[in-house]
Design a protein around this motif. Structure first.
Motif, short mmCIF file in Angstrom:
data_model
loop_
_atom_site.label_atom_id
_atom_site.label_comp_id
_atom_site.label_asym_id
_atom_site.label_seq_id
_atom_site.Cartn_x
_atom_site.Cartn_y
_atom_site.Cartn_z
N LEU A 164 31.66 -6.33 -4.11
CA LEU A 164 32.41 -5.32 -4.66
C LEU A 164 33.50 -5.78 -5.15
N MET A 165 33.89 -5.37 -6.31
CA MET A 165 35.32 -5.60 -6.84
C MET A 165 36.20 -4.60 -6.41
N ARG A 166 35.95 -3.49 -6.25
CA ARG A 166 36.67 -2.34 -5.90
C ARG A 166 36.06 -1.44 -4.79
N SER A 167 36.95 -1.28 -3.75
CA SER A 167 36.42 -0.08 -2.88
C SER A 167 37.60 0.53 -2.22
N LEU A 168 37.26 1.51 -1.40
CA LEU A 168 38.46 2.47 -0.80
C LEU A 168 38.71 1.65 0.68
N GLY A 169 40.08 1.73 0.99
CA GLY A 169 40.48 1.25 2.19
C GLY A 169 40.70 -0.20 2.32
N THR A 170 40.82 -1.20 1.19
CA THR A 170 40.78 -2.45 1.30
C THR A 170 42.25 -3.03 0.83
N GLU A 171 42.67 -2.06 -0.03
CA GLU A 171 44.15 -2.21 -0.66
C GLU A 171 44.86 -1.16 -0.64
N PRO A 172 46.21 -1.07 -0.49
CA PRO A 172 46.99 0.06 -0.35
C PRO A 172 47.13 0.98 -1.67
N THR A 173 46.96 0.31 -2.87
CA THR A 173 46.64 1.17 -3.98
C THR A 173 45.15 1.02 -4.70
N ILE A 174 44.84 1.74 -5.57
CA ILE A 174 43.30 1.72 -6.06
C ILE A 174 43.35 2.18 -7.45
N ALA A 175 42.80 1.41 -8.48
CA ALA A 175 42.51 1.74 -9.87
C ALA A 175 41.28 2.79 -9.86
N LEU A 176 41.83 3.85 -10.67
CA LEU A 176 40.69 5.24 -10.70
C LEU A 176 39.70 5.08 -12.06
N ASP A 177 38.41 5.38 -11.86
CA ASP A 177 37.59 5.67 -12.94
C ASP A 177 37.43 7.11 -12.82
N THR A 178 37.93 7.93 -13.45
CA THR A 178 37.59 9.39 -13.68
C THR A 178 37.40 9.96 -15.11
N VAL A 179 36.08 10.81 -14.99
CA VAL A 179 35.87 11.25 -16.39
C VAL A 179 35.50 12.72 -16.46
N THR A 180 35.84 13.49 -17.20
CA THR A 180 35.80 14.90 -17.41
C THR A 180 34.62 15.23 -18.42
N LEU A 181 33.58 15.79 -17.87
CA LEU A 181 32.32 16.25 -18.82
C LEU A 181 31.91 17.62 -18.83
N ASP A 182 31.08 18.22 -19.65
CA ASP A 182 30.85 19.64 -19.49
C ASP A 182 29.08 19.39 -19.57
N TRP A 183 28.63 20.77 -19.47
CA TRP A 183 27.17 20.88 -19.24
C TRP A 183 26.31 20.82 -20.43
N SER A 184 27.05 20.70 -21.69
CA SER A 184 26.34 20.82 -22.90
C SER A 184 25.10 19.91 -23.29
N ASP A 185 24.90 18.94 -22.72
CA ASP A 185 23.87 18.14 -22.82
C ASP A 185 23.26 17.53 -21.39
N CYS A 186 23.39 18.34 -20.40
CA CYS A 186 23.24 18.03 -18.96
C CYS A 186 22.69 19.15 -18.29
N THR A 187 21.49 19.03 -17.52
CA THR A 187 21.11 19.90 -16.59
C THR A 187 21.16 19.83 -15.16
N HIS A 188 21.35 18.30 -14.90
CA HIS A 188 21.31 17.98 -13.36
C HIS A 188 22.35 16.80 -13.28
N LEU A 189 22.89 16.69 -12.12
CA LEU A 189 23.66 15.53 -11.61
C LEU A 189 23.05 14.85 -10.53
N LEU A 190 23.02 13.61 -10.37
CA LEU A 190 22.34 12.70 -9.30
C LEU A 190 23.69 11.96 -8.85
N LEU A 191 23.86 12.07 -7.59
CA LEU A 191 24.83 11.17 -6.85
C LEU A 191 23.74 10.08 -5.67
N CYS A 192 24.29 8.81 -5.72
CA CYS A 192 23.49 8.12 -4.96
C CYS A 192 24.06 6.81 -4.50
N SER A 193 23.73 6.33 -3.28
CA SER A 193 24.24 5.10 -2.93
C SER A 193 23.16 3.79 -3.39
#
Length: 249
Positions: A164-193
């Motif tokens: 990993l190049m980025r994880s939570l807890g290993t450095e005092p600050t963290i770069a974020l990847d945050t995106v905002t979407l709507d449901w117009s072209d989406c029926t389901h979301l899948l989160l996974c490890s």
């Protein structure tokens, strides 16, 4: 909206360093997959702390947030989790170097805010039934792919794919990847490890998502298929449906 989720230690590891958080009220929900890392039980501690901290922040938040407020809240949450883990690791010798991935979705019937750190992923299923990854892996191998040094096919079998190049807890600050979407072209979301995505292709995930089955049954299918493919890692899955098909867990 409906949601189903499951985490499984896999077939090789005796403990599960993945943690799942699902918090739901006032027609909005927060879903989290955290995949911990670190020596001894530190990975398990990191992922659980991340989810527990998120639970507290969820209960403290304003109950109805606009799209802009929700994005700001989620960014504050991720930064807060990061600092909490970092400070804990600094003051507990057995946990030095611990960290966790973090894939989070703040979801309403109108929009979703997605933020990830590490290589736990968020996918969307489009209305034409395709599975599309909407997050980016923060890994050494993905950097090689982005710079054109290796292909995506080579990345799948690269010996350093789990660095990993980025994880939570290993450095005092963290770069974020945050995106905002709507449901117009989406029926389901899948989160996974990555215990799931290292074993199942996008095509296989799409095939399972298209089954005539409840959301809970689909999470079971994914876990079973990943274990049948080796199950060397912990496996965590969350499926969110906008239209409410499937079972609420």
């Amino acid at each position: 909206m409906q949601i189903a989720y499951r985490t499984d230690p896999g077939k090789v590891r005796s403990n599960n360093e993945d943690s799942i958080g699902v918090f739901n009220d006032h027609d909005c929900l927060l879903a989290i997959v955290a995949d911990g890392m670190g020596g001894h039980a530190a990975g398990e501690i990191a992922s659980k702390m991340a989810v527990d901290f998120s639970s507290v922040r969820w209960t403290e938040r304003e109950k109805t947030l606009s799209k802009e407020e929700a994005e700001l809240w989620l960014n504050h949450l991720v930064r807060g989790v990061n600092l909490k883990l970092y400070e804990y690791a600094e003051t507990h010798e057995a946990c030095h170097g611990m960290g966790t991935t973090f894939a989070a979705v703040y979801c309403t019937s109108e929009f979703m805010i997605v933020s990830t750190v590490g290589d736990s992923r968020v996918y969307k299923q489009t209305k034409n039934h395709r599975i599309v990854q909407i997050t980016e892996d923060h890994t050494y191998v993905n950097e090689l792919v982005k710079s054109g040094q290796i292909t995506e096919e080579e990345a799948e079998v690269h010996p350093k794919k789990n660095i990993l190049m980025r994880s939570l807890g290993t450095e005092p600050t963290i770069a974020l990847d945050t995106v905002t979407l709507d449901w117009s072209d989406c029926t389901h979301l899948l989160l996974c490890s990555d215990g799931l995505t290292n074993k199942l292709s996008n095509g296989k995930l799409s095939e399972i998502m298209e089954h005539e089955a409840t959301l809970h049954e689909k999470t079971e299918m994914m876990i079973r298929e990943a274990n049948n493919a080796g199950g060397e890692d912990n496996i965590s899955v969350i499926i969110i449906s906008k239209d409410g098909d499937g079972e609420k867990q």
